[in-house]
Design a protein around this motif. Structure first.
Motif, PDB file in Angstrom:
ATOM      1  N   UNK A   1       0.856  -1.184   0.000  1.00  0.00           N
ATOM      2  CA  UNK A   1       0.000   0.000   0.000  1.00  0.00           C
ATOM      3  C   UNK A   1       0.889   1.229   0.000  1.00  0.00           C
ATOM      4  N   UNK A   2       0.582   2.157  -0.907  1.00  0.00           N
ATOM      5  CA  UNK A   2       1.361   3.381  -1.058  1.00  0.00           C
ATOM      6  C   UNK A   2       0.756   4.511  -0.221  1.00  0.00           C
ATOM      7  N   UNK A   3       1.633   5.279   0.401  1.00  0.00           N
ATOM      8  CA  UNK A   3       1.248   6.527   1.065  1.00  0.00           C
ATOM      9  C   UNK A   3       2.037   7.609   0.344  1.00  0.00           C
ATOM     10  N   UNK A   4       1.360   8.325  -0.545  1.00  0.00           N
ATOM     11  CA  UNK A   4       2.039   9.252  -1.444  1.00  0.00           C
ATOM     12  C   UNK A   4       2.136  10.684  -0.923  1.00  0.00           C
ATOM     13  N   UNK A   5       1.224  11.075  -0.038  1.00  0.00           N
ATOM     14  CA  UNK A   5       1.152  12.468   0.373  1.00  0.00           C
ATOM     15  C   UNK A   5       1.107  12.583   1.889  1.00  0.00           C
ATOM     16  N   UNK A   6       1.635  13.693   2.411  1.00  0.00           N
ATOM     17  CA  UNK A   6       1.499  13.910   3.854  1.00  0.00           C
ATOM     18  C   UNK A   6       0.019  14.036   4.230  1.00  0.00           C
ATOM     19  N   UNK A   7      -0.293  13.756   5.436  1.00  0.00           N
ATOM     20  CA  UNK A   7      -1.670  13.831   5.948  1.00  0.00           C
ATOM     21  C   UNK A   7      -2.622  12.906   5.203  1.00  0.00           C
ATOM     22  N   UNK A   8      -2.107  11.772   4.738  1.00  0.00           N
ATOM     23  CA  UNK A   8      -2.945  10.774   4.079  1.00  0.00           C
ATOM     24  C   UNK A   8      -3.042   9.482   4.883  1.00  0.00           C
ATOM     25  N   UNK A   9      -2.359   9.439   6.024  1.00  0.00           N
ATOM     26  CA  UNK A   9      -2.401   8.246   6.865  1.00  0.00           C
ATOM     27  C   UNK A   9      -2.485   8.680   8.327  1.00  0.00           C
ATOM     28  N   UNK A  10      -3.305   7.965   9.078  1.00  0.00           N
ATOM     29  CA  UNK A  10      -3.574   8.342  10.464  1.00  0.00           C
ATOM     30  C   UNK A  10      -3.519   7.106  11.346  1.00  0.00           C
ATOM     31  N   UNK A  11      -2.676   7.169  12.372  1.00  0.00           N
ATOM     32  CA  UNK A  11      -2.517   6.045  13.294  1.00  0.00           C
ATOM     33  C   UNK A  11      -3.600   6.122  14.357  1.00  0.00           C
ATOM     34  N   UNK A  12      -4.276   5.012  14.545  1.00  0.00           N
ATOM     35  CA  UNK A  12      -5.244   4.856  15.617  1.00  0.00           C
ATOM     36  C   UNK A  12      -4.615   3.917  16.638  1.00  0.00           C
ATOM     37  N   UNK A  13      -5.355   3.424  17.587  1.00  0.00           N
ATOM     38  CA  UNK A  13      -4.798   2.586  18.643  1.00  0.00           C
ATOM     39  C   UNK A  13      -4.100   1.342  18.085  1.00  0.00           C
ATOM     40  N   UNK A  14      -4.769   0.572  17.267  1.00  0.00           N
ATOM     41  CA  UNK A  14      -4.204  -0.663  16.711  1.00  0.00           C
ATOM     42  C   UNK A  14      -4.294  -0.740  15.196  1.00  0.00           C
ATOM     43  N   UNK A  15      -4.683   0.369  14.567  1.00  0.00           N
ATOM     44  CA  UNK A  15      -4.873   0.358  13.121  1.00  0.00           C
ATOM     45  C   UNK A  15      -4.259   1.603  12.483  1.00  0.00           C
ATOM     46  N   UNK A  16      -4.127   1.536  11.178  1.00  0.00           N
ATOM     47  CA  UNK A  16      -3.677   2.668  10.385  1.00  0.00           C
ATOM     48  C   UNK A  16      -4.744   2.925   9.328  1.00  0.00           C
ATOM     49  N   UNK A  17      -5.227   4.156   9.254  1.00  0.00           N
ATOM     50  CA  UNK A  17      -6.185   4.562   8.222  1.00  0.00           C
ATOM     51  C   UNK A  17      -5.394   5.264   7.131  1.00  0.00           C
ATOM     52  N   UNK A  18      -5.455   4.744   5.913  1.00  0.00           N
ATOM     53  CA  UNK A  18      -4.780   5.342   4.770  1.00  0.00           C
ATOM     54  C   UNK A  18      -5.848   5.798   3.791  1.00  0.00           C
ATOM     55  N   UNK A  19      -5.891   7.112   3.529  1.00  0.00           N
ATOM     56  CA  UNK A  19      -6.863   7.649   2.573  1.00  0.00           C
ATOM     57  C   UNK A  19      -6.163   7.897   1.250  1.00  0.00           C
ATOM     58  N   UNK A  20      -6.858   7.613   0.178  1.00  0.00           N
ATOM     59  CA  UNK A  20      -6.328   7.792  -1.164  1.00  0.00           C
ATOM     60  C   UNK A  20      -7.056   8.967  -1.798  1.00  0.00           C
ATOM     61  N   UNK A  21      -6.336  10.042  -2.020  1.00  0.00           N
ATOM     62  CA  UNK A  21      -6.908  11.284  -2.546  1.00  0.00           C
ATOM     63  C   UNK A  21      -7.300  11.119  -4.011  1.00  0.00           C
ATOM     64  N   UNK A  22      -8.346  11.821  -4.419  1.00  0.00           N
ATOM     65  CA  UNK A  22      -8.759  11.815  -5.825  1.00  0.00           C
ATOM     66  C   UNK A  22      -7.739  12.545  -6.694  1.00  0.00           C
ATOM     67  N   UNK A  23      -7.112  13.577  -6.129  1.00  0.00           N
ATOM     68  CA  UNK A  23      -6.088  14.338  -6.848  1.00  0.00           C
ATOM     69  C   UNK A  23      -5.124  14.921  -5.820  1.00  0.00           C
ATOM     70  N   UNK A  24      -3.887  15.154  -6.220  1.00  0.00           N
ATOM     71  CA  UNK A  24      -2.920  15.747  -5.283  1.00  0.00           C
ATOM     72  C   UNK A  24      -3.415  17.089  -4.740  1.00  0.00           C
ATOM     73  N   UNK A  25      -3.104  17.363  -3.509  1.00  0.00           N
ATOM     74  CA  UNK A  25      -3.409  18.638  -2.842  1.00  0.00           C
ATOM     75  C   UNK A  25      -4.900  18.926  -2.728  1.00  0.00           C
ATOM     76  N   UNK A  26      -5.711  17.876  -2.681  1.00  0.00           N
ATOM     77  CA  UNK A  26      -7.141  18.063  -2.436  1.00  0.00           C
ATOM     78  C   UNK A  26      -7.517  17.271  -1.197  1.00  0.00           C
TER      79      UNK A  26
END
Length: 89
Positions: free
Chosen positions: A28-53
């Protein structure tokens, strides 16, 4: 993988794109800052529709225990990194 291990990579300045290698063999790629968030036991990775949005096209929720390793992707030039000993004029 611990939350601290993941946060250390996500908080790197300047941000370096990452590739997560999961125990299933999936990557799984994490391409941009603020696109992944650590929770207690999980990582949420969001995939943006376009850069800087903020528009999210898809997302992954990954159990931290399933992350085998984190790889830095790219050569560092895109993030503005400078080579030691070189001067810019």
């Amino acid at each position: 993988m611990t939350p601290e291990d993941v946060n250390q990579e996500l908080d790197r300045e300047p941000f370096v794109p990452l590739r997560l290698h999961l125990s299933s063999g999936q990557k799984i790629e994490i391409e941009y800052p603020d696109s992944a968030f650590v929770r207690q036991n999980t990582l949420l990775v969001v995939h943006r529709l376009a850069p800087h949005t903020h528009a999210i096209g898809n997302y992954d929720v990954i159990a931290l225990r399933l992350i085998e390793r984190i790889e830095q992707v790219g050569n560092g030039t895109a993030s503005g990194a400078r080579r030691k000993g070189r001067r810019r004029n």
